[in-house]
Write a protein that holds these residues in place. Structure first.
Motif, PDB file in Angstrom:
ATOM      1  N   GLY A  77       0.823  -1.199   0.000  1.00  0.00           N
ATOM      2  CA  GLY A  77       0.000   0.000   0.000  1.00  0.00           C
ATOM      3  C   GLY A  77       0.856   1.248   0.000  1.00  0.00           C
ATOM      4  O   GLY A  77       2.004   1.255   0.472  1.00  0.00           O
ATOM      5  N   VAL A  78       0.308   2.325  -0.510  1.00  0.00           N
ATOM      6  CA  VAL A  78       1.080   3.547  -0.700  1.00  0.00           C
ATOM      7  C   VAL A  78       1.497   4.187   0.614  1.00  0.00           C
ATOM      8  O   VAL A  78       2.450   4.955   0.670  1.00  0.00           O
ATOM      9  N   GLN A  79       0.810   3.878   1.710  1.00  0.00           N
ATOM     10  CA  GLN A  79       1.165   4.488   2.995  1.00  0.00           C
ATOM     11  C   GLN A  79       2.531   4.036   3.490  1.00  0.00           C
ATOM     12  O   GLN A  79       3.110   4.663   4.382  1.00  0.00           O
ATOM     13  N   MET A  80       3.085   2.944   2.917  1.00  0.00           N
ATOM     14  CA  MET A  80       4.399   2.444   3.328  1.00  0.00           C
ATOM     15  C   MET A  80       5.530   3.013   2.489  1.00  0.00           C
ATOM     16  O   MET A  80       6.709   2.771   2.789  1.00  0.00           O
ATOM     17  N   VAL A  81       5.194   3.762   1.458  1.00  0.00           N
ATOM     18  CA  VAL A  81       6.238   4.317   0.585  1.00  0.00           C
ATOM     19  C   VAL A  81       7.168   5.244   1.365  1.00  0.00           C
ATOM     20  O   VAL A  81       8.389   5.173   1.246  1.00  0.00           O
ATOM     21  N   GLY A  82       6.584   6.099   2.177  1.00  0.00           N
ATOM     22  CA  GLY A  82       7.394   7.043   2.942  1.00  0.00           C
ATOM     23  C   GLY A  82       8.349   6.352   3.890  1.00  0.00           C
ATOM     24  O   GLY A  82       9.504   6.788   4.053  1.00  0.00           O
ATOM     25  N   TYR A  83       7.933   5.266   4.510  1.00  0.00           N
ATOM     26  CA  TYR A  83       8.807   4.557   5.440  1.00  0.00           C
ATOM     27  C   TYR A  83       9.962   3.877   4.700  1.00  0.00           C
ATOM     28  O   TYR A  83      11.085   3.819   5.202  1.00  0.00           O
ATOM     29  N   ALA A  84       9.674   3.340   3.504  1.00  0.00           N
ATOM     30  CA  ALA A  84      10.754   2.750   2.708  1.00  0.00           C
ATOM     31  C   ALA A  84      11.764   3.815   2.291  1.00  0.00           C
ATOM     32  O   ALA A  84      12.986   3.603   2.363  1.00  0.00           O
ATOM     33  N   MET A  85      11.273   4.979   1.882  1.00  0.00           N
ATOM     34  CA  MET A  85      12.176   6.062   1.514  1.00  0.00           C
ATOM     35  C   MET A  85      12.870   6.638   2.731  1.00  0.00           C
ATOM     36  O   MET A  85      13.981   7.170   2.639  1.00  0.00           O
ATOM     37  N   LEU A  86      12.226   6.541   3.874  1.00  0.00           N
ATOM     38  CA  LEU A  86      12.855   6.964   5.132  1.00  0.00           C
ATOM     39  C   LEU A  86      14.092   6.115   5.401  1.00  0.00           C
ATOM     40  O   LEU A  86      15.156   6.633   5.762  1.00  0.00           O
ATOM     41  N   CYS A  87      13.971   4.814   5.205  1.00  0.00           N
ATOM     42  CA  CYS A  87      15.108   3.908   5.368  1.00  0.00           C
ATOM     43  C   CYS A  87      16.202   4.241   4.369  1.00  0.00           C
ATOM     44  O   CYS A  87      17.393   4.270   4.716  1.00  0.00           O
ATOM     45  N   PHE A  88      15.819   4.510   3.130  1.00  0.00           N
ATOM     46  CA  PHE A  88      16.768   4.893   2.086  1.00  0.00           C
ATOM     47  C   PHE A  88      17.560   6.141   2.493  1.00  0.00           C
ATOM     48  O   PHE A  88      18.789   6.188   2.351  1.00  0.00           O
ATOM     49  N   SER A  89      16.883   7.139   3.016  1.00  0.00           N
ATOM     50  CA  SER A  89      17.541   8.398   3.386  1.00  0.00           C
ATOM     51  C   SER A  89      18.420   8.237   4.616  1.00  0.00           C
ATOM     52  O   SER A  89      19.523   8.796   4.679  1.00  0.00           O
ATOM     53  N   VAL A  90      17.949   7.492   5.619  1.00  0.00           N
ATOM     54  CA  VAL A  90      18.728   7.323   6.848  1.00  0.00           C
ATOM     55  C   VAL A  90      20.031   6.585   6.555  1.00  0.00           C
ATOM     56  O   VAL A  90      21.115   6.996   7.004  1.00  0.00           O
ATOM     57  N   ILE A  91      19.948   5.494   5.810  1.00  0.00           N
ATOM     58  CA  ILE A  91      21.150   4.726   5.479  1.00  0.00           C
ATOM     59  C   ILE A  91      22.123   5.580   4.675  1.00  0.00           C
ATOM     60  O   ILE A  91      23.340   5.571   4.910  1.00  0.00           O
ATOM     61  N   GLY A  92      21.591   6.340   3.720  1.00  0.00           N
ATOM     62  CA  GLY A  92      22.450   7.227   2.933  1.00  0.00           C
ATOM     63  C   GLY A  92      23.119   8.284   3.788  1.00  0.00           C
ATOM     64  O   GLY A  92      24.289   8.611   3.593  1.00  0.00           O
ATOM     65  N   SER A  93      22.377   8.824   4.766  1.00  0.00           N
ATOM     66  CA  SER A  93      22.940   9.842   5.656  1.00  0.00           C
ATOM     67  C   SER A  93      24.066   9.288   6.517  1.00  0.00           C
ATOM     68  O   SER A  93      25.083   9.949   6.740  1.00  0.00           O
ATOM     69  N   VAL A  94      23.888   8.082   7.002  1.00  0.00           N
ATOM     70  CA  VAL A  94      24.907   7.472   7.858  1.00  0.00           C
ATOM     71  C   VAL A  94      26.153   7.109   7.053  1.00  0.00           C
ATOM     72  O   VAL A  94      27.287   7.290   7.502  1.00  0.00           O
ATOM     73  N   CYS A  95      25.953   6.607   5.848  1.00  0.00           N
ATOM     74  CA  CYS A  95      27.079   6.101   5.048  1.00  0.00           C
ATOM     75  C   CYS A  95      27.880   7.214   4.368  1.00  0.00           C
ATOM     76  O   CYS A  95      29.062   7.010   4.077  1.00  0.00           O
ATOM     77  N   SER A  96      27.274   8.356   4.109  1.00  0.00           N
ATOM     78  CA  SER A  96      27.995   9.425   3.406  1.00  0.00           C
ATOM     79  C   SER A  96      29.256   9.853   4.142  1.00  0.00           C
ATOM     80  O   SER A  96      30.346   9.851   3.557  1.00  0.00           O
ATOM     81  N   PRO A  97      29.192  10.258   5.428  1.00  0.00           N
ATOM     82  CA  PRO A  97      30.439  10.623   6.121  1.00  0.00           C
ATOM     83  C   PRO A  97      31.355   9.431   6.334  1.00  0.00           C
ATOM     84  O   PRO A  97      32.581   9.587   6.373  1.00  0.00           O
ATOM     85  N   LEU A  98      30.772   8.236   6.484  1.00  0.00           N
ATOM     86  CA  LEU A  98      31.591   7.046   6.669  1.00  0.00           C
ATOM     87  C   LEU A  98      32.475   6.803   5.452  1.00  0.00           C
ATOM     88  O   LEU A  98      33.689   6.575   5.575  1.00  0.00           O
ATOM     89  N   PHE A  99      31.893   6.882   4.253  1.00  0.00           N
ATOM     90  CA  PHE A  99      32.669   6.675   3.039  1.00  0.00           C
ATOM     91  C   PHE A  99      33.619   7.843   2.787  1.00  0.00           C
ATOM     92  O   PHE A  99      34.707   7.649   2.237  1.00  0.00           O
ATOM     93  N   GLY A 100      33.200   9.053   3.171  1.00  0.00           N
ATOM     94  CA  GLY A 100      34.093  10.196   3.030  1.00  0.00           C
ATOM     95  C   GLY A 100      35.358  10.026   3.847  1.00  0.00           C
ATOM     96  O   GLY A 100      36.459  10.400   3.420  1.00  0.00           O
ATOM     97  N   HIS A 101      35.223   9.441   5.037  1.00  0.00           N
ATOM     98  CA  HIS A 101      36.386   9.193   5.889  1.00  0.00           C
ATOM     99  C   HIS A 101      37.140   7.941   5.442  1.00  0.00           C
ATOM    100  O   HIS A 101      38.376   7.905   5.461  1.00  0.00           O
ATOM    101  N   LEU A 102      36.411   6.936   5.016  1.00  0.00           N
ATOM    102  CA  LEU A 102      37.026   5.661   4.652  1.00  0.00           C
ATOM    103  C   LEU A 102      37.877   5.769   3.394  1.00  0.00           C
ATOM    104  O   LEU A 102      38.851   5.022   3.234  1.00  0.00           O
ATOM    105  N   SER A 103      37.533   6.696   2.509  1.00  0.00           N
ATOM    106  CA  SER A 103      38.266   6.820   1.245  1.00  0.00           C
ATOM    107  C   SER A 103      39.725   7.196   1.459  1.00  0.00           C
ATOM    108  O   SER A 103      40.565   6.938   0.592  1.00  0.00           O
TER     109      SER A 103
END
Length: 507
Positions: A326-352
């Motif tokens: 159902g469409v009401q779960m779209v936001g939660y899936a995108m929420l997971c997408f954004s949170v993981i991206g937010s956490v990994c961005s500085p991690l990869f910036g430092h890891l490089s």
């Protein structure tokens, strides 16, 4: 006494130098956090409205058409972005001016029609190229200045770190925006968007979006014709207006932050002190980037950035999320997408700094291929919530690598032509977005995944060719330097022999 005075003088000079360096680095970090906060506040509003367009303005496809206008305008605006920045005077004031376009766009959603929303969408697209080019240029220039002040040598590590911090904060806008979207949609029916064929088998048919709601010939507003919450029409409209009011306040607050807290960029201050560049030269500089073989080799991976964002936001949410949950779960899936991206961005910036940019990019390519194969073979169902969130998080990880590492490669490869290169980068990404949205409604999901895989393979080959070309060039320069040193040693040896012979002859 004189020695003590001299020692105190040297010590005071050293302390002054250290304090000046500390002040400079603090100022640079302050501007980075301010720039990131501007994007967090402003794009909280835009990303939320973007995700709600097809629901709030579904009548005659108005919302989808408006998004197409935004991306089409963005592709065009990237061509004149360096000229726009040059005419405004600095990256800071370019950001301030362009943010007013977001205010107008949000305001037009209070009374959406073909005469209000479409013009504001076109305007938003036309300022998107300059504002994103100004952001990337400002961030890269700040990172280069930081590497110079901190005496780090190559600025590549600083650029990667700054990109990581920026996208950590910026991706939080997806968290807040998608959370708002899910909370709004959860008030309505729980089966909207569900279909019979989901996953790679989805070909855009058999969904419940319009099974009970005919919006094609409605004479009232789209909000009234899509009242799925069971609330009275006027109450539903008040809720929508309240949300839009919050979004409009976010836009205005972002302008104030940029105006009052962001320092004027040093790079553009220096540019105003030298001879002015002709308008034709700026335009030619932007167009000529497409003739640079290094940029051409990177173009497919830059297209992949836009394609991945559009694939997740449009096709993944439709075929793998709303189709089964159902469409009401779209936001939660995108929420997971954004949170993981937010956490990994500085991690990869430092890891490089330890693994290198090449290793992370190739790892992202491999992970992306695995994810695509899984999406082709996997058939989602109502018990697939954990796997849906895992796939969404996987796309967030890949997105973090693309943003932090590819921008690092661009900044290091084109250090003297950043405005033009970054303008073309946003143009190339917007072409990826536009391409996916263009064929989204006419192709089956498996075909879309195969097309994405083909462009990814082409991008990997292009990046490999660029790495080979760069390594070969570096080896050639090293050999030339070695020969020069050897020739210098031979000359020194010959001079010493000649001097010895002259002394022996004189004796």
């Amino acid at each position: 006494m004189e020695q003590n005075a001299c020692g105190k003088s040297l010590a005071s000079e050293e302390e002054f130098k250290q304090s000046s360096q500390s002040a400079s680095t603090k100022r640079i970090w302050k501007n980075l956090l301010v720039l990131s906060s501007i994007w967090l506040v402003n794009w909280t509003a835009y990303r939320a409205i973007e995700s709600l367009q097809s629901t709030l303005n579904s009548e005659a496809g108005l919302g989808v058409v408006s998004l197409s206008c935004v991306f089409g305008g963005m592709a065009l605006s990237c061509l004149y972005a360096p000229l726009f920045i040059h005419k405004v005077g600095s990256c800071k004031w370019t950001i301030v001016v362009c943010l007013f376009g977001h205010i107008l766009y949000t305001g037009s959603n209070f009374y959406p029609s073909w005469f209000t929303l479409i013009p504001s969408s076109i305007l938003l697209g036309l300022i998107s190229g300059p504002v994103w080019t100004a952001q990337i240029t400002y961030l890269t220039s700040s990172a280069q200045e930081y590497a110079k002040v901190a005496q780090q040598g190559s600025p590549e590590g600083a650029i990667s770190k700054f990109n990581g911090v920026f996208y950590l904060i910026y991706d939080l806008s997806g968290v807040s925006g998608n959370l708002i979207s899910s909370l709004v949609l959860s008030e309505g029916r729980q089966d909207i968007g569900k279909g019979e064929f989901c996953g790679a088998m989805d070909c855009g048919t058999e969904t419940n979006w319009t099974s009970d709601y005919d919006v094609t010939n409605s004479s009232t507003s789209s909000v009234r014709s899509n009242n799925t919450t069971g609330l009275p029409d006027d109450k539903q409209q008040v809720i929508v207006y309240t949300l839009l009011g919050v979004f409009l306040a976010c836009n205005i607050f972002a302008v104030l932050i940029a105006w009052l807290c962001l320092d004027k960029d040093v790079k553009n201050l220096e540019k105003t002190s030298v001879e002015k560049i002709q308008v034709s030269q700026l335009l030619l500089r932007t167009v000529r980037v497409f003739k640079d073989i290094d940029y051409v080799l990177l173009m497919p991976l830059l297209v992949i950035i836009g394609m991945s964002e559009a694939l997740v936001a449009g096709d993944f949410t439709k075929s793998y999320v709303s189709c089964v949950l159902g469409v009401q779960m779209v936001g939660y899936a995108m929420l997971c997408f954004s949170v993981i991206g937010s956490v990994c961005s500085p991690l990869f910036g430092h890891l490089s700094k330890y693994t290198g940019t090449r290793t992370l990019i190739l790892a992202a390519v491999a992970a992306n291929v695995v994810l695509l194969i899984y999406m082709l073979l996997w058939q989602p169902d109502e018990d697939s919530l954990a796997r849906i969130l895992s796939v969404s998080g996987g796309w967030g990880v890949i997105r973090a690598v693309w943003h932090t590492q590819l921008y690092t490669v661009l900044g290091a490869t084109f250090p003297s032509n950043q405005e033009a290169v970054f303008a073309n980068t946003k143009l190339t990404q917007s072409l990826g977005n536009t391409m996916v949205f263009a064929y989204s409604s006419v192709l089956c999901m498996d075909v879309k995944l195969y097309l994405y895989m083909a462009v990814l393979a082409l991008g990997t080959l292009g990046y490999g060719a660029l790495e080979w070309k760069t390594r070969k060039m570096n080896n050639t320069e090293a050999d030339t330097l070695d020969r020069t040193v050897d020739q210098g040693k031979d000359r020194d040896s010959a001079l010493e022999t000649l001097e010895l012979m002259e002394r022996e002859t004189s004796l």
